[in-house]
Write a protein that holds these residues in place. Sequence first.
Motif, PDB file in Angstrom:
ATOM      1  N   ARG A   1      22.615  88.112  57.926  1.00 21.90           N
ATOM      2  CA  ARG A   1      21.301  88.011  58.194  1.00 21.90           C
ATOM      3  C   ARG A   1      20.405  88.137  56.794  1.00 21.90           C
ATOM      4  N   ALA A   2      20.825  89.091  56.113  1.00 17.74           N
ATOM      5  CA  ALA A   2      20.003  89.267  54.750  1.00 17.74           C
ATOM      6  C   ALA A   2      20.004  88.011  53.924  1.00 17.74           C
ATOM      7  N   SER A   3      21.266  87.448  53.911  1.00 16.58           N
ATOM      8  CA  SER A   3      21.351  86.290  53.055  1.00 16.58           C
ATOM      9  C   SER A   3      20.674  85.375  53.194  1.00 16.58           C
ATOM     10  N   LEU A   4      20.664  84.865  54.764  1.00 15.54           N
ATOM     11  CA  LEU A   4      19.788  84.042  54.917  1.00 15.54           C
ATOM     12  C   LEU A   4      18.450  84.260  54.585  1.00 15.54           C
ATOM     13  N   PHE A   5      17.932  85.407  54.690  1.00 21.38           N
ATOM     14  CA  PHE A   5      16.468  85.851  54.614  1.00 21.38           C
ATOM     15  C   PHE A   5      16.191  85.397  52.987  1.00 21.38           C
ATOM     16  N   THR A   6      17.199  86.158  52.155  1.00 19.86           N
ATOM     17  CA  THR A   6      17.059  85.920  50.734  1.00 19.86           C
ATOM     18  C   THR A   6      17.008  84.198  50.052  1.00 19.86           C
ATOM     19  N   LEU A   7      17.930  83.619  50.975  1.00 21.77           N
ATOM     20  CA  LEU A   7      18.299  82.488  50.685  1.00 21.77           C
ATOM     21  C   LEU A   7      17.116  81.532  50.807  1.00 21.77           C
ATOM     22  N   SER A   8      16.359  81.896  51.830  1.00 17.37           N
ATOM     23  CA  SER A   8      15.105  81.355  52.279  1.00 17.37           C
ATOM     24  C   SER A   8      13.883  81.275  51.225  1.00 17.37           C
ATOM     25  N   GLU A   9      13.752  82.775  50.865  1.00 14.35           N
ATOM     26  CA  GLU A   9      12.873  83.164  49.809  1.00 14.35           C
ATOM     27  C   GLU A   9      13.241  82.362  48.488  1.00 14.35           C
ATOM     28  N   ALA A  10      14.514  82.401  48.227  1.00 14.96           N
ATOM     29  CA  ALA A  10      15.099  81.762  46.805  1.00 14.96           C
ATOM     30  C   ALA A  10      14.743  80.231  46.863  1.00 14.96           C
ATOM     31  N   VAL A  11      14.969  79.475  48.010  1.00 10.21           N
ATOM     32  CA  VAL A  11      14.655  77.969  48.264  1.00 10.21           C
ATOM     33  C   VAL A  11      13.361  77.947  47.773  1.00 10.21           C
ATOM     34  N   ALA A  12      12.368  78.793  48.488  1.00  7.80           N
ATOM     35  CA  ALA A  12      10.943  78.656  48.182  1.00  7.80           C
ATOM     36  C   ALA A  12      10.630  78.630  46.697  1.00  7.80           C
ATOM     37  N   GLY A  13      11.234  79.545  46.103  1.00  7.77           N
ATOM     38  CA  GLY A  13      10.913  80.062  44.708  1.00  7.77           C
ATOM     39  C   GLY A  13      11.502  79.026  43.972  1.00  7.77           C
ATOM     40  N   PHE A  14      12.609  78.643  44.348  1.00  9.07           N
ATOM     41  CA  PHE A  14      13.099  77.411  43.598  1.00  9.07           C
ATOM     42  C   PHE A  14      12.376  76.072  43.330  1.00  9.07           C
ATOM     43  N   VAL A  15      11.806  75.729  44.585  1.00 11.09           N
ATOM     44  CA  VAL A  15      11.046  74.545  44.814  1.00 11.09           C
ATOM     45  C   VAL A  15       9.576  74.925  43.799  1.00 11.09           C
ATOM     46  N   LEU A  16       9.069  75.920  44.101  1.00 15.66           N
ATOM     47  CA  LEU A  16       7.810  76.352  43.449  1.00 15.66           C
ATOM     48  C   LEU A  16       8.199  76.320  41.815  1.00 15.66           C
ATOM     49  N   GLY A  17       9.298  76.707  41.553  1.00 14.34           N
ATOM     50  CA  GLY A  17       9.463  76.858  40.043  1.00 14.34           C
ATOM     51  C   GLY A  17       9.645  75.725  39.479  1.00 14.34           C
TER      52      GLY A  17
END
Lengths: 269, 269, 343, 430, 288
Positions: free
Chosen positions: E86-102
């Motif tokens: 669960r934690a990984s999914l959560f972090t991954l979603s944040e990471a993807v958002a950050g990746f796209v933004l960055g």
Amino acid sequence: MIISVENMTKKFRGSDGLTVHALDHVNLQIQQGEFVSLIGPSGCGKSTLLRVIADLIEPTEGRVLVNGKPAPQARKDRDYGFVFQSATLYDWRTVLQNVELPLEIMGFPRTMRQARAREMLRLVELGDFEGKYPYQLSGGMQQRVSIARALAFEPKILLMDEPFGALDEMTRERMNNELLNIWAKLGVTCIFVTHSIPEAVYLSTRVVVMSPRPGRIAEVIDVPLQQPRGTDTRDHDDYFHIQSRVRSALREGSGEAADSRRLREGIGG
Amino acid sequence: MIISVENMTKKFRGSDGLTVHALDHVNLQIQQGEFVSLIGPSGCGKSTLLRVIADLIEPTEGRVLVNGKPAPQARKDRDYGFVFQSATLYDWRTVLQNVELPLEIMGFPRTMRQARAREMLRLVELGDFEGKYPYQLSGGMQQRVSIARALAFEPKILLMDEPFGALDEMTRERMNNELLNIWAKLGVTCIFVTHSIPEAVYLSTRVVVMSPRPGRIAEVIDVPLQQPRGTDTRDHDDYFHIQSRVRSALREGSGEAADSRRLREGIGG
Amino acid sequence: QDVPTVRVQMKWVTQAQFAGFYAARELGYWEEEGLNVEVLPGGPDIGPQQVVAAGGAEFGIDWLGSMLASREQGTKAVNIAQIYQRSGMRQLTWKDSGLETFADLRGTVTGVWGFGNQYPLFAALVKNEIDPDNPDDITIFNQPFDMVAFLNREIDSAAAMTYNEMAQVFEYVAEDGTFPVYTPDDVNILDLNEEGTAMLEDLVFVNEDWLAQAGNEEIAIQFLRGSFRGWVYCRDNVEACVDFVLAEGATLGTGHQLWMMNEVNKLVWPSPAGIGILDMELYQQTADIALNYEVISTAPDEGAVRTDLAQAALDGLIADYPDVDFMGMDYEPIDVAITPNGE
Amino acid sequence: MVDNTLRVTGQRLPARAKTAPPPADSRGLALDVIALVTALLVVITHHIQNPLLQFELQFGRAFRNVTLQPVLAVGLLIFAGLLLLQTQAWRSLMGRCAAAGLLVYAALVLPAIVLDANLLGAALGLPPAAFLEELKDDALRPAFETALTLSTVPALAALLCVLLLWSPWARLPHYARAVRRNAPVLLVAVVVLVLWEVLIVVFRVQEFFIPRPTTIAATFTEIYPRLVTVGWNTFQNAFWGFVVGCGLGFLTGLLSARFVSLSSALLPLAIAANSVPIIAFAPIINNWFGALNPASKIAIVAILTYFPAMISTVRGLNATSPLQIELMRSYAASEMQIFRKLRFPASLPFVFSALKVATTLSMIGAIVSEYFGGTTQGLGYRIREDAANFKYPEAWAAIIVASLLGILFYTLVSAVERWLMPWHVTFRDE
Amino acid sequence: MPAQKTSQTTWTLITIASILVAVLLLWEGLKSFSRASEYALALPWGGTLDLSNFNNQQLPHLGDIFGAFLEPAQRNGPPLYVILFRASLFTLSEAVAGFVLGSLLGFVLAVIFTHSSLLQRGLLPYVIASQTIPILAIAPMVVVWMRQLDLTALAVPVIAAYLTFFPVTIYTLRGLTSVSPLQLELMQSYAATRLQILVKLRIPNALPQMFTALKISATASVVGAIIGELPSGIQDGLGGAILNFNQYYVQSPPRLWATIVAAALVGMLFFGAVVLAERLIVRWQVKA
Ligand SMILES: Nc1ncnc2c1ncn2[C@@H]1O[C@H](COP(=O)(O)OP(=O)(O)OP(=O)(O)O)[C@@H](O)[C@H]1O
Ligand SMILES: Nc1ncnc2c1ncn2[C@@H]1O[C@H](COP(=O)(O)OP(=O)(O)OP(=O)(O)O)[C@@H](O)[C@H]1O
Ligand SMILES: [Mg+2]
Ligand SMILES: [Mg+2]
């Protein structure tokens, strides 16, 4: 027999899944010290043949023997000097350093390397440009640098792919004579691709005429003009005579090829 | 007067601090619909002259007018079609896409673009290769693609830098005739760099002979052969006569340059 | 519908240190007061003062020292209730090292956390004429969150909260499964409270400007009433409170949280003046240390503390729940066994 | 046969041509930078030499760090050498004199700082050890004052020599151009700073969110001696971590490019190592190397910088065109030769992209590594501690030092890049 | 030819497997060896080598690490792998958002810098400077700012983006500017607009460099998301888990290691996705 191409076929498979049949059952024997020109329409497989002989690409079928040993061995023995159709200079090296490259690889000492490279540059009339980078040269000059580079280490076999294509007539004539000098002096074996029929006849002991799609040897024409060649060669009757033989062989080869293409739809799997 | 080069000088400053004097006070006037060939020894500044006319580089001194407007304006009006000395295809585009490129840039609709590009590829005898990537073509084929690309959008002025250098004699002749057809049909103005004197004479209305170091116009030779040109042109007496005039102009130009060099010790500001 | 929503920012990640607040929420104490409270967990680099000053939360939990420092920088934080009545910070040394007093720490490598938590120790050192800034006197080690450096004897002494790090030492299980490896007999526990250099810890603060707005004093009192009841509940129902905490943090060890709950209770209870009422003497001590160590540059002003709100909440509670003990004068801690690895 | 010698201008365009000023590209200011740094180093080394300056002046205190001092002294020698090379000092009499002056000063300074053998002190009969500590014994003070006065002479002379070699007055047109060229940078800086200051004042932003630039600047001048020391400590970790990380990255990149199946096997491992947040690694690495051991910080930096270096190396080594490889094959060049003469130079653009990214990463890594325990004598510890204690101006002053060090590092790598690949398109000039 | 490809893949798999086995053997071998020699090895030339780095505290058994996944993290709780998943999914979603933004920001900056040397000279130094500001120092401020802007959900992506945009800027800039002069001249001869040159020449030319950057950014964004979770007080992601297990490391080293494994898997997954995208997009071959 120094070079022997036996029943060699080369097919390229593209990423689109289509196969290009570049060379089809080519047989060619070349003796020590010969000067053989390859001539044929654009895309008929001349560069490919040269590449296979130099073991830069592998044949799909058949084999290539050089001095009785397989081509990869000959390459490892550094028997070949290769002039590519495009100059292929390294951007990060000056003209002098580019010419030095093969000598560096073969481990010559620095001073000797530089002396030799300078000499070669003078030969191709670029003595003043040794400190320049390739992008600062004109097209013809770049090509001359690549010629100097191939000659620098005195290879036993010289493979040249349209080396003089970008040169003006006068420079070209001078280069032709320089090449003949070197050839005579060192007894190297030359295979030379050109589109100029006079040049082919002037330089060669034999002219190999190729036909396209798939690349084949249409005819091999001997050039029994007397050696050494010079201005009088160009006035010789045989000179023109052989030229027209080559020309008609070319026309026939292409015509025949066009026929066969019509039959086989040119390109296939 | 469609193109007018006035007192134009071009110097390159290298990173080593040395200056190369590529062109020196060049003056050239070209009329609408002319076919002008540039000929001269390797490194004499032909490509540079073409580049300056096309506003790809800026002259150090002097100016270039095209149709009375400055060259940059002409470039923005897309008056030029340029064939570079090396094919300069984009690796990431197929043959067809490469030919479509200028049409894309000029905003033609897709279907029309493709139709036109296919037609041009057929013209250069590469109809079967539209799906290939540049690395899958032979040297001559690549060059033909770049010719097709330049012709595709019917520019008013065609600047061609040794377009047929890598082609065999037969293909070259066919291409020559195609080019003359297009030229006659569309009334374009051509500036054409070549190393082949016969080709220059066969194609041109005027031949400009250049001399090297620094690049100068040595002589401008009119070619009053009758239009349209064809096989009978090649049999015409004048054809050979003009060829030898060009040839001697070339020799003189280089000789003169050598003389002046000897006078000035070759090196100067 | 009219229930106002307020947020409270914790100082650290979810653990029994804040159990009273979780209890207040879980048991609906705040709801009964007419408040909807969101509990925001903290973490390293979360300054509750910043969050509160920025309007990210109405209430914050912080230690007194850093609250005073932030006030000086203009956050206008006001201490409205002092939950912990005494300091839980200790300095641990190994018994076999013979370091038994703060004076013995001269010449050792001494671990202590940063974030302003080092000042009570520094005060104790200076009291014993050891200059913490002079490497010739003592090497100060910036101690990470865990106790590994101490267990590996990389450092001679380590700071530890009674409710957290100290237990970690005793919960340690050896390679071969031996447990317990260390018992309280193996360490010396140097107590800053006894040395007289302790600083007060967890308190509730708000922003002065926020408090000045009409109605917010009432909200503060409501908040404190719920919180106080939560802490009382945790005193009397240790295990139930631990369950609230565990429900918040899925990765916490049960045994460890139980230990923590019990130790935290010892810091809160007894509250001689009633829960949440600040002991002015200890306040002065804390402020003095802060001033001494340039945590603050001038003595805190009058406005830094308000005990009236806590007093009002307390008085109200005593009136409303006469049976409930809000002083815990006869509070007795329970016995919690150390569990292997705090499971 | 016609000889085709080109009309190449043989005139070298000397850097100090009287007639035409040389092109003012960014390299045009290299001399000025070198001269300024040399002058600064003269001043600094002068301060390091005498306890009266080193321990009693704010400026001197900044350079009290014993590991920094020899580096500065050797730096002086290097920069003096660069200055002499750049100005080709041996060409003129004045140049030769100035060079001699500078070298004499260096000859006095180097043993004093690197070997603790102060020649002047020895002549005055001062004990060498006394130079290393704060002067407590008032009896020695007069002697040290004499030493100071005497040593000021060569220092001033050295400064004069630098000035003569540099001759800034002859370079004024340069500066005009350089200012015009770099106007955007300065402009942005000024605009941002002014806006920052004004916004805070106008909107009354509380200073604990962001302090005003003027407050930061004032704080900086007050505490910079401490920042130099901690900055130096942290920079050393960053530097060695950069060297180790990029070195390993480059080496494994080489292996991967050489053995394709090895690369597809190594790559996942490298990615794995890289996806682990440092913050999770830090405690483990602290356990391994000991949190007080600089090796733990260096390891963290190395892990951070490893990945960009490795992946760019692989990419770069494969960025050669088939024709260029064929050329090498036609010489039967060994893999090693192909690497040295073709793949390596062809990979440089990629590798340098990575190295530049790695410079900033290494500073971040070195700073962040200090967050997880260990020494208190580092920039990261200071930033975090000051921020935690609401000393925001102090924290920002430390952040500025971190930034400066990062930019310095980046610039250094960029200079090497320019020097190694002048042929690259991005550096060609018309 | 296809046969050759298969054998290539097989070889890769075999190498991966053998490296994994080698790591496993080395890991466990070192552990049992040091245990046998009681964590101190007498060196032939005197002195001892401290091997305590290989004890269970510093380097747990691989079996224990994987065992930790199956055991519950707290009494009667779900097994750790469920929590970490669960934690990984959560972090991954944040990471993807950050990746796209960055990546977007990095790309836009690179494009701007390519076209305006003025802006490049004016801003690039500050872009570099921005990267020397340690993320952990400003992360808390970012969180506070984002809260004030009522964009709390964006706080972590913004911090992740801060770490990812820089490589994209640097590499893309290099890619966009290193087009061969001839290819550029071709475009100029068509009087192509800057946009056309960008889309049809510069970007295809920059793709190899861009993908290198995206690969670096993919893993960096995971790191950024985890770092960003800390000052945001987010407990649902891997950051929260790491913090807890780090704090209680003494009590259970394998759990922190297990979380590290999970974080690494997330990074690899993300990286793999970028590699796949590259394979699909970059299909041509470079020529001379
Ligand atoms: N790498 C490749 N992949 C696919 N097809 C190729 C490749 N290289 C060459 N070919 C094809 O093989 C044929 C022969 O090419 P080759 O380069 O040998 O011709 P060539 O005789 O040298 O022509 P030119 O005179 O134009 O240089 C051409 O049809 C070409 O398209
Ligand atoms: N970018 C450059 N930098 C420096 N010198 C250059 C540059 N481009 C061309 N030159 C020099 O300018 C001169 C003229 O070059 P140009 O390419 O115009 O010759 P050219 O007549 O086209 O020759 P060729 O027939 O060989 O193509 C040459 O001496 C060349 O070295
Ligand atoms: Mg060819
Ligand atoms: Mg040219």
